[in-house]
Design a protein around this motif. Structure first.
Motif, PDB file in Angstrom:
ATOM      1  N   VAL A 118       0.820  -1.204   0.000  1.00  0.00           N
ATOM      2  CA  VAL A 118       0.000   0.000   0.000  1.00  0.00           C
ATOM      3  C   VAL A 118       0.857   1.259   0.000  1.00  0.00           C
ATOM      4  N   LYS A 119       1.937   1.284   0.782  1.00  0.00           N
ATOM      5  CA  LYS A 119       2.731   2.506   0.910  1.00  0.00           C
ATOM      6  C   LYS A 119       3.344   2.914  -0.421  1.00  0.00           C
ATOM      7  N   HIS A 120       3.689   1.940  -1.261  1.00  0.00           N
ATOM      8  CA  HIS A 120       4.270   2.284  -2.557  1.00  0.00           C
ATOM      9  C   HIS A 120       3.207   2.768  -3.538  1.00  0.00           C
ATOM     10  N   ARG A 121       1.992   2.328  -3.390  1.00  0.00           N
ATOM     11  CA  ARG A 121       0.913   2.884  -4.203  1.00  0.00           C
ATOM     12  C   ARG A 121       0.748   4.369  -3.881  1.00  0.00           C
ATOM     13  N   ILE A 122       0.857   4.712  -2.612  1.00  0.00           N
ATOM     14  CA  ILE A 122       0.748   6.110  -2.204  1.00  0.00           C
ATOM     15  C   ILE A 122       1.924   6.909  -2.765  1.00  0.00           C
ATOM     16  N   VAL A 123       3.145   6.368  -2.645  1.00  0.00           N
ATOM     17  CA  VAL A 123       4.344   7.068  -3.138  1.00  0.00           C
ATOM     18  C   VAL A 123       4.235   7.334  -4.637  1.00  0.00           C
ATOM     19  N   TRP A 124       3.835   6.309  -5.402  1.00  0.00           N
ATOM     20  CA  TRP A 124       3.757   6.496  -6.844  1.00  0.00           C
ATOM     21  C   TRP A 124       2.590   7.386  -7.241  1.00  0.00           C
ATOM     22  N   GLY A 125       1.563   7.419  -6.440  1.00  0.00           N
ATOM     23  CA  GLY A 125       0.481   8.379  -6.686  1.00  0.00           C
ATOM     24  C   GLY A 125       0.977   9.806  -6.531  1.00  0.00           C
ATOM     25  N   ILE A 126       1.817  10.031  -5.519  1.00  0.00           N
ATOM     26  CA  ILE A 126       2.393  11.364  -5.298  1.00  0.00           C
ATOM     27  C   ILE A 126       3.356  11.726  -6.422  1.00  0.00           C
ATOM     28  N   VAL A 127       4.206  10.753  -6.834  1.00  0.00           N
ATOM     29  CA  VAL A 127       5.144  11.008  -7.940  1.00  0.00           C
ATOM     30  C   VAL A 127       4.389  11.362  -9.220  1.00  0.00           C
TER      31      VAL A 127
END
Length: 602
Positions: A536-545
């Protein structure tokens, strides 16, 4: 002689612990570094970034226009052959007796929403109207722009851009990934599709490069889609609320366009919802939003059927589809090359050759008419007689055709190619248990026919309103992202118009969220070596990117979509080469698998 077993020992090293647990560190870090560098460059030097991206894009289109056109034609031809051949068409993408994960309704809903949902909302009216005024037949001078005679050629190229070719690009990637993932039990990631050609070499640096190219193309393809969609979202909000800060009335545009503040506010809203949906996964957020998208799309289509020019649209649909099929081969492989000034000069009448430098730009301008060419001349060039000027304009025909094709068709091919790692992998993700033939027909033919209906019902209504004089140029004069709302205003009034405008804004929002969250899920799948349940945390990171990439490129070059489009076309070129290798790889895999099956039965 026995056929060796296929290479399936794909090894993608992932981290055992820490923040990047379950992820390939080289793919994640290099992809993020490239995107962060792009964001910083566009933010620190926005004007320069916009100019450089435009210059590089122009150079690439001059050199690779024919490559883009021909290879996309080859994708479509290859898939049709694979579907027709019994041995390949009946192959099931899964284990024997395995059922499908999603119902046909949900399968088509997710396919439609991820593939062309946002594009249809923006371009269902804008594309036919734009091509009505400018297409290769108009550019050649055979018919007048915005005339009744130009409708047939307008829809020929509308269908080309949103029809079989567009979906063949997606399916070329999707089938390549699904075939290995579900028949050979390999990871659902880009490098897997090249294992028949490169074998164990994809376990190293080569494989990392292939996956990184897929991630970058996905980010840029999704970014352009979100960019167009956000602009239309703001147009819709403005039509409903009239909030002034959403629009920018300054500048030379005849109508207001979304302001930077409005675009950024809309982008933040959409991406926040997208991240929430991506966190919930395909089986929940994406599935439910996709089903809602399809239901609202049917309602919108029904409104145009009831209040629009339905009889005109249906007659156009039939005649345009026949014309499209007749011209399918030329649309697939008819590529143009740039016209050099020397070649232009040699084709001029003798009296005009000394003035070639003054005539070249206007004669090769894909968006200029003969009258516009004449009126733009000065000095000695303007004094040439009409016959000589007509001959000079004709001498620039190849240059105009190239300019039109590279600026319109090739832009679309690059857009769909940049979008294909995302849509292709997503199609593969939702198509387990279906046959190859079902996959190709279901993902190429069926959605294309629906797209054609959208383009003729919505776009045909807009053209009919302009052709009859009822719209008085209001739809043609609107920006691409505002044309849908202006068309609705010309059709209906009062509370129903408000209700429909609100529904369209909701539909745009849900299409955007579906596209963005699906893209986030796909990027994480690639970086985790094919793990479909990425953290989940990487989905959030890539959403921000992804949000930062879109925002920075919207601001580059003074704002607008040009920098986004240029970056996308540049990023799509390397992945186009990867897709060409995918086609060769899949042909080899299917051929050898067929030989193995024959060996097993003999």
């Amino acid at each position: 002689m026995s056929i060796n077993e296929p290479f399936t020992k794909l090894e993608i090293n992932t981290e055992d612990d820490g923040f990047y647990k379950g992820y390939s560190l080289p793919i994640a870090l290099v992809s993020k570094s490239i995107m962060v560098a792009l964001v910083l460059w566009a933010l620190v030097w926005p004007a320069g970034a916009g100019k450089i991206l435009g210059s590089v894009n122009g150079t690439l289109l001059s050199g690779f226009n024919s490559f883009y056109i021909i290879i996309v034609g080859m994708f479509l031809a290859f898939l049709l052959i694979v579907a027709i051949i019994p041995s390949t068409g009946k192959t099931v993408l899964g284990k024997p007796g395995e059922g499908t994960e999603f119902s046909n309704f949900s399968w088509f809903s997710m396919m439609f929403g991820a593939g062309l949902g946002v594009g249809l909302m923006v371009f269902a009216t804008a594309e036919p109207l734009g091509l009505w005024g400018s297409n290769p037949v108009v550019v050649s001078g055979e018919v007048a722009p915005n005339s009744e005679e130009a409708i047939a050629s307008a829809y020929r190229y509308t269908f080309a851009h949103y029809g079989f070719h567009a979906w063949a690009i997606y399916v070329m990637t999707g089938l390549s990934l699904a075939y290995y993932a579900y028949t050979r039990d390999m990871p659902l990631t880009i490098r897997t599709a090249l294992t028949p050609l490169f074998g164990r070499h994809v376990n190293g640096v080569l494989g990392h490069i292939i996956d990184i190219l897929g991630v970058i193309a996905t980010i840029l393809g999704v970014a352009v889609t979100i960019g167009f969609g956000v602009s239309q979202f703001i147009d819709g909000l403005y039509a409903i609320t009239g909030i002034e800060f959403l629009m920018d009335s300054s500048g030379d545009a005849p109508t207001p366009t979304p302001s930077k503040v409005g675009l950024l506010a809309g982008l933040l809203t959409i991406m926040a919802l997208s991240i929430l949906s991506a966190v919930s996964g395909v089986g929940k957020g994406v599935k439910y939003l996709s089903n809602l998208n399809l239901v609202l799309s049917v309602i919108l289509l029904s409104v145009f059927i009831l209040f629009g020019s339905f009889a005109f649209a249906m007659s156009t649909y039939v005649s345009a589809f026949i014309d499209y099929i007749i011209n399918l081969a030329s649309l697939s492989f008819g590529a143009y090359s740039p016209l050099s000034e020397a070649a232009f000069t040699s084709a001029l009448p003798e009296a005009a050759q000394p003035l070639a430098a003054d005539l070249y730009a206007g004669a090769t301008n894909a968006w200029g008419s003969l009258e516009g060419f004449k009126s733009g001349l000065t000095g000695e060039a303007a004094a040439l007689d009409d016959a000589t000027l007509a001959a000079a304009y004709e001498a620039g025909s190849q240059g105009r055709q190239f300019g039109w094709q590279s600026g319109w068709t090739t832009f679309y091919w690059a857009w769909w190619i940049a979008f294909s790692p995302f849509v292709g992998l997503f199609l593969a993700r939702i198509s387990r248990g279906r046959s190859v033939r079902e996959f190709i027909i279901g993902c190429v033919i069926a959605p294309s026919m629906v797209c054609f209906a959208w383009m003729t019902i919505l776009g045909g209504t807009a053209i009919d309103l302009e052709l009859s004089g009822a719209a008085e140029g209001a739809i043609i004069g609107a920006s691409n992202t505002a044309k849908l709302f202006v068309t609705l205003e010309q059709m209906i009034q009062g509370p129903l118009l408000t209700a429909l405008s609100v529904m369209c804004v909701v539909l745009i929002l849900t299409f955007l969220v579906t596209s963005a969250d699906s893209g986030i899920l796909v990027m994480n799948t690639i970086m985790s070596g094919g793990d479909q349940e990425a953290g989940v945390k990487h989905r959030i990171v890539w959403g921000i990117v992804l949000t930062l990439v879109i925002a920075s490129l919207l601001l580059a070059g003074g704002g607008g979509l040009d920098a986004l489009k240029n970056a996308m076309i540049i990023g799509a070129l390397p992945f186009t080469a990867v897709m060409g290798l995918m086609m060769l790889s899949l042909a080899k895999a299917m051929w050898r698998d067929n030989l193995r099956r024959k060996e097993g039965t003999e």
